[in-house]
Design a protein around this motif. Structure first.
Motif, short mmCIF file in Angstrom:
data_model
loop_
_atom_site.label_atom_id
_atom_site.label_comp_id
_atom_site.label_asym_id
_atom_site.label_seq_id
_atom_site.Cartn_x
_atom_site.Cartn_y
_atom_site.Cartn_z
N PHE A 1 -7.54 -0.34 4.97
CA PHE A 1 -8.72 -0.99 5.53
C PHE A 1 -9.95 -0.10 5.55
O PHE A 1 -11.06 -0.56 5.32
N GLN A 2 -9.80 1.20 5.83
CA GLN A 2 -10.96 2.09 5.87
C GLN A 2 -11.15 2.87 4.57
O GLN A 2 -12.13 3.59 4.45
N ASP A 3 -10.25 2.71 3.63
CA ASP A 3 -10.32 3.38 2.33
C ASP A 3 -10.59 4.87 2.50
O ASP A 3 -11.53 5.42 1.96
N ARG A 4 -9.73 5.52 3.30
CA ARG A 4 -9.80 6.96 3.58
C ARG A 4 -11.15 7.38 4.15
O ARG A 4 -11.68 8.44 3.82
N GLY A 5 -11.72 6.54 4.98
CA GLY A 5 -12.97 6.88 5.67
C GLY A 5 -14.23 6.50 4.92
O GLY A 5 -15.33 6.80 5.37
N ARG A 6 -14.12 5.84 3.77
CA ARG A 6 -15.30 5.47 2.99
C ARG A 6 -15.96 4.19 3.48
O ARG A 6 -17.07 3.88 3.09
N ARG A 7 -15.27 3.42 4.31
CA ARG A 7 -15.87 2.19 4.82
C ARG A 7 -15.27 1.86 6.19
O ARG A 7 -14.24 2.41 6.58
N GLN B 1 0.83 -1.20 0.00
CA GLN B 1 0.00 0.00 0.00
C GLN B 1 0.86 1.25 0.00
O GLN B 1 1.85 1.34 0.72
N ALA B 2 0.46 2.22 -0.81
CA ALA B 2 1.11 3.52 -0.81
C ALA B 2 0.48 4.36 0.30
O ALA B 2 -0.74 4.47 0.38
N LEU B 3 1.33 4.91 1.14
CA LEU B 3 0.86 5.79 2.21
C LEU B 3 1.17 7.23 1.82
O LEU B 3 2.20 7.50 1.22
N PRO B 4 0.30 8.16 2.20
CA PRO B 4 0.53 9.56 1.85
C PRO B 4 1.75 10.15 2.56
O PRO B 4 2.25 9.59 3.53
N PRO B 5 2.22 11.30 2.08
CA PRO B 5 3.44 11.91 2.63
C PRO B 5 3.40 12.19 4.13
O PRO B 5 4.44 12.12 4.78
N ASP B 6 2.22 12.48 4.69
CA ASP B 6 2.20 12.79 6.12
C ASP B 6 2.58 11.58 6.97
O ASP B 6 3.20 11.73 8.03
N ALA C 1 3.12 1.40 15.34
CA ALA C 1 1.84 2.07 15.56
C ALA C 1 1.54 3.07 14.44
O ALA C 1 0.40 3.16 13.97
N ILE C 2 2.55 3.81 14.00
CA ILE C 2 2.36 4.77 12.91
C ILE C 2 2.02 4.04 11.62
O ILE C 2 1.10 4.43 10.88
N ALA C 3 2.75 2.96 11.31
CA ALA C 3 2.47 2.19 10.10
C ALA C 3 1.07 1.56 10.18
O ALA C 3 0.34 1.55 9.18
N ALA C 4 0.68 1.05 11.34
CA ALA C 4 -0.65 0.45 11.50
C ALA C 4 -1.74 1.49 11.30
O ALA C 4 -2.76 1.21 10.66
N GLU C 5 -1.52 2.68 11.82
CA GLU C 5 -2.51 3.75 11.65
C GLU C 5 -2.66 4.12 10.17
O GLU C 5 -3.76 4.32 9.68
N GLY C 6 -1.53 4.20 9.47
CA GLY C 6 -1.58 4.50 8.04
C GLY C 6 -2.29 3.42 7.25
O GLY C 6 -3.13 3.70 6.39
N LEU C 7 -1.96 2.16 7.52
CA LEU C 7 -2.62 1.06 6.82
C LEU C 7 -4.10 1.00 7.17
O LEU C 7 -4.94 0.69 6.33
N GLN C 8 -4.42 1.29 8.42
CA GLN C 8 -5.82 1.30 8.85
C GLN C 8 -6.61 2.33 8.06
O GLN C 8 -7.67 2.02 7.52
N GLU C 9 -6.09 3.54 7.98
CA GLU C 9 -6.82 4.60 7.29
C GLU C 9 -6.88 4.40 5.78
O GLU C 9 -7.94 4.54 5.17
N ILE C 10 -5.77 4.06 5.16
CA ILE C 10 -5.70 4.01 3.71
C ILE C 10 -6.20 2.68 3.15
O ILE C 10 -6.99 2.63 2.21
#
Length: 184
Positions: A160-166, A124-129, A149-158
């Motif tokens: 698994f949650q598809d940037r908050g869409r699911r 997965q590509a994670l955004p610059p932030d 924890a930072i990597a898990a948060e990024g993978l979670q958002e991008i």
């Protein structure tokens, strides 16, 4: 360091524009120039100053395995610092970072959904932030748990949650990492 910290370092090494010196003599020459003297290099490597001088003169050519590993590690850590910093800056501001991992992902979610942890291969590509946060944590000396924890948060958002869409309210547990690779 740890698996994630080493992965970030290896990704940075892929951005080098020139090859790292290979021979023991060239590596010693580079370290002496960086550390401004043979005494500092001897202390850094845990050998005598005379041993460093012998490698510089070419009288010693093949270091023992443990010394060769320390020598190469120290040279890699100091090789092309401006190139390294530019690549990290580019990843942290515009490019982002790609993470490829095989790890166990478990979930805490709403009742009725599955939360059984299982091994997954994720690229997965994670955004610059997230890249900026990973680099800042690594340079601040954060441990493996904080980087995870930072990597898990990024993978979670991008991922698994598809940037908050699911899957709102989903929390991802990132454990049992088999391997992890980064690329900028």
């Amino acid at each position: 360091m740890g698996m994630l910290g080493d992965g970030l370092d290896k990704a940075t090494e892929k951005t080098f524009t020139r090859p790292v010196p290979r021979s023991a003599q060239a590596q010693m020459r580079f370290l002496v120039k960086q550390e401004k003297g043979t005494r500092a290099v001897a202390a850094l490597l845990g050998v005598s100053q005379r041993t460093v001088e012998r490698y510089l003169a070419g009288r010693l050519k093949r270091p023992r395995k443990d010394l060769a590993a320390r020598l190469e590690n120290e040279v890699r850590r100091r090789w092309q610092p401006r190139v390294r910093e530019r690549a990290r800056q580019r990843a942290a501001t515009t490019g982002g970072i790609v993470i490829e991992t095989r790890a166990r992902f478990g979930f805490t979610a709403a009742p009725g959904s599955t939360d059984d942890a299982r091994l997954r291969l994720v690229t997965q590509a994670l955004p610059p932030d997230y890249a900026a946060r990973l680099f800042a944590a690594q340079s601040a000396g954060a441990g493996e748990d904080r980087l995870r924890a930072i990597a898990a948060e990024g993978l979670q958002e991008i991922y698994f949650q598809d940037r908050g869409r699911r899957a709102q309210g989903l929390r991802v547990d990132f454990t049992d990492i088999d391997y992890v690779e980064f690329e900028f």
